[in-house]
Design an enzyme around this catalytic site. Structure first.
Site, PDB file in Angstrom:
ATOM      1  N   VAL A   1       0.835  -1.203   0.000  1.00 49.99           N
ATOM      2  CA  VAL A   1       0.000   0.000   0.000  1.00 49.99           C
ATOM      3  C   VAL A   1       0.869   1.252   0.000  1.00 49.99           C
ATOM      4  CG1 VAL A   1      -2.000  -1.044   1.139  1.00 49.99           C
ATOM      5  CG2 VAL A   1      -0.217  -0.010   2.526  1.00 49.99           C
TER       6      VAL A   1
ATOM      7  N   LEU B   1       7.374   5.542  -4.181  1.00 50.38           N
ATOM      8  CA  LEU B   1       7.471   4.858  -2.889  1.00 50.38           C
ATOM      9  C   LEU B   1       7.070   3.385  -2.979  1.00 50.38           C
ATOM     10  CD1 LEU B   1       6.148   7.573  -0.407  1.00 50.38           C
ATOM     11  CD2 LEU B   1       8.514   7.009  -1.010  1.00 50.38           C
TER      12      LEU B   1
ATOM     13  N   GLU C   1      -4.951  -6.945  -7.309  1.00 48.85           N
ATOM     14  CA  GLU C   1      -6.202  -6.586  -7.964  1.00 48.85           C
ATOM     15  C   GLU C   1      -5.885  -6.279  -9.426  1.00 48.85           C
ATOM     16  OE1 GLU C   1      -8.570  -3.756  -5.866  1.00 48.85           O
ATOM     17  OE2 GLU C   1      -8.243  -4.766  -3.947  1.00 48.85           O
TER      18      GLU C   1
ATOM     19  N   ARG D   1      -6.630  -4.045 -11.475  1.00 50.01           N
ATOM     20  CA  ARG D   1      -6.356  -2.654 -11.857  1.00 50.01           C
ATOM     21  C   ARG D   1      -4.918  -2.213 -11.597  1.00 50.01           C
ATOM     22  NH1 ARG D   1      -6.620   0.543  -7.249  1.00 50.01           N
ATOM     23  NH2 ARG D   1      -7.538  -0.535  -5.473  1.00 50.01           N
TER      24      ARG D   1
ATOM     25  N   TYR E   1       3.142  -4.056 -11.173  1.00 47.85           N
ATOM     26  CA  TYR E   1       4.037  -5.153 -10.809  1.00 47.85           C
ATOM     27  C   TYR E   1       4.832  -5.718 -11.982  1.00 47.85           C
ATOM     28  CZ  TYR E   1       1.591  -4.939  -6.392  1.00 47.85           C
ATOM     29  OH  TYR E   1       1.065  -4.499  -5.202  1.00 47.85           O
TER      30      TYR E   1
END
Length: 189
Positions: A122, A132, A157, A159, A164
């Site tokens: 996150v 970050l 997810e 979206r 990644y």
């Protein structure tokens, strides 16, 4: 990132790290190969007002929970977060010095030898787009690879799959399809 929400309507894509392009030449250690490839150096992060942390000490779980909620995860019980972190093998979080609050986080669980799964990646929406998330992922993956763990997976997810892929993650190259256990709720009659 795939939050631990209990029931899911369908399994989300599992991504595995394609390690072939990340492995260094034989005369270079994995550690130096990874650290030399950081998109943002530790020094640059610090000069921008951020501190990197690799332990839960000084991590305010209420503030972390606010970041989880801000990115769409359900609010979590802080005691359960603490328990999850106690069972985490590797973690990394970024603190914004000005507020002393976490603004980026990721953790990995696994057997410590062969396999790891990355969870809870996150970045506070106010701090997205400045590198970050990539900084946290590069360092977490580097730590796992340094330990010799080559099978690194994560759930994402749809979206955010594009985030990644440049980090070396691909849909399972062996074509293995992940499954999620789902207990059906009893219907009221």
């Amino acid at each position: 990132m795939f939050p631990l929400r209990g029931l899911t309507p369908a399994p989300l894509p599992s991504l595995h790290l394609k390690t072939s392009h990340l492995l260094p030449p034989l005369n270079v250690t994995i550690s130096s190969a990874i650290t030399n490839n950081y998109s943002i150096s530790d020094e640059d992060l610090e000069s921008r007002g951020f501190n990197l942390h690799r332990t839960v000490s000084d991590l305010n779980l209420d503030h972390l929970n606010k970041v989880f909620v801000a990115v769409g995860f359900p609010r979590r019980d802080p005691q359960k977060i603490r328990l999850a972190l106690e069972n985490t093998n590797s973690l990394l979080w970024v603190e914004y010095k000005k507020t002393q609050k976490p603004v980026a986080f990721a953790r990995a669980t696994g057997d410590g030898v062969f396999n790891a799964i990355i969870w809870d990646v996150v970045v506070d929406p106010s701090f997205q787009g400045i590198g970050l998330g990539k900084a946290v992922m590069e360092r977490l993956m580097g730590e796992l690879l340094e330990k010799g763990i080559a099978n690194i997976a994560l759930y994402s997810e749809p979206r955010v799959l594009g985030f990644y892929r440049p980090l070396g993650f691909v849909a399972d190259p062996d074509g293995i399809k992940g499954m999620v256990y789902s207990r059906k709720k009893n219907s009221k009659r």
